[in-house]
Scaffold this active site. Sequence first.
Site, PDB file in Angstrom:
ATOM      1  N   LYS A  12      79.842 105.501  -3.071  1.00 34.99           N
ATOM      2  CA  LYS A  12      79.769 104.334  -2.182  1.00 34.99           C
ATOM      3  C   LYS A  12      79.208 103.142  -2.928  1.00 34.99           C
ATOM      4  O   LYS A  12      78.497 103.276  -3.927  1.00 34.99           O
ATOM      5  CB  LYS A  12      78.900 104.625  -0.948  1.00 34.99           C
ATOM      6  N   ASP A 139      71.627 108.775   2.981  1.00 36.93           N
ATOM      7  CA  ASP A 139      73.009 108.381   2.655  1.00 36.93           C
ATOM      8  C   ASP A 139      74.006 109.519   2.840  1.00 36.93           C
ATOM      9  O   ASP A 139      75.215 109.314   2.674  1.00 36.93           O
ATOM     10  CB  ASP A 139      73.100 107.919   1.188  1.00 36.93           C
TER      11      ASP A 139
END
Length: 299
Positions: A12, A139
């Site tokens: 990401k 995350d």
Amino acid sequence: MSAGVTVRVPAKVNVQLAVGAARPDGFHDLANVFLAVGLYDEVTVTPADGLRVTCEGPDAAQVPLDRTNLAARAAIALAERYGRTPDVHLHIAKDIPVAGGMAGGSADGAGALLACDALWGTGATRDELLDICAELGSDVPFSLVGGAALGTGRGEKLTALETGGAFHWVFAMAGRGLSTPAVFREFDRLTRGTDVPEPVASGALLDALAAGDPDALAATVSNDLQPAALSLFPELAAALAAGRGAGALAALVSGSGPTTAFLVRDAKSAHRTAEALRASGACSAVRTASGPVPGATVL
Ligand code: C5P
């Protein structure tokens, strides 16, 4: 040999990372706009006599192979919930930079969780898997879902976001990693005595994502952890300058760093910017990728 399950999980980049003041539990409330990009780790799980983790890839030597590895912790957490023992071999084919601010460890946690779930046929719901992800790390839920999403709370509460097209990126890897807790501590030190505002997602940034407009996105990207990452790793300023000089629309530190991320207009500009960054000598490796891409996927 028993059949295994392989799961592919993307890295990401944070197009916005707004950070609030430290909470009593030490975490920080965030407005974290995640975009999954096409750099991948693959986690393969096979039945074994006990829990074992192996890793291959350029950064493999830096990956812990004990029970601190998020892939191992994911297998243990799922096994505990379903009353089994985590007797599996987890093999990680690692392409996401280690300690780079691109959620590589989180990717391995989400990948191992989905792979073990498929191997064991637990029948866990998506929400149960997301709960385990949130226990593993802030995350990790995003690594499972991918695409584009706004993370609030400590980043684990996700709202999916619309994107109007693919965004092209160049990533410059640094010669060493940065510890996420150390970067948050440095954020606390740098903001001590100041009034840290509540983190809020930028409306203009969400509009730019929805429109698929790279120029509008470039005008709105931001990372509140960038000053802290630069304070701990001043050489990153040279990488950011090199990318800007190479024509990137925007240059920023990815998450807690030290990977630097450069938004470019299209695949051709990505190639050109990557070449210029390689020639600059300001980074140890350069990769191109675009996003959004799907989250953890069984192959
Ligand atoms: O959630 P995760 O284990 O990935 O977080 C790693 C560290 O990063 C935490 O221990 C904390 O120091 C910091 N962190 C934070 N606020 C967040 C997320 C992470 O302070 N929202």
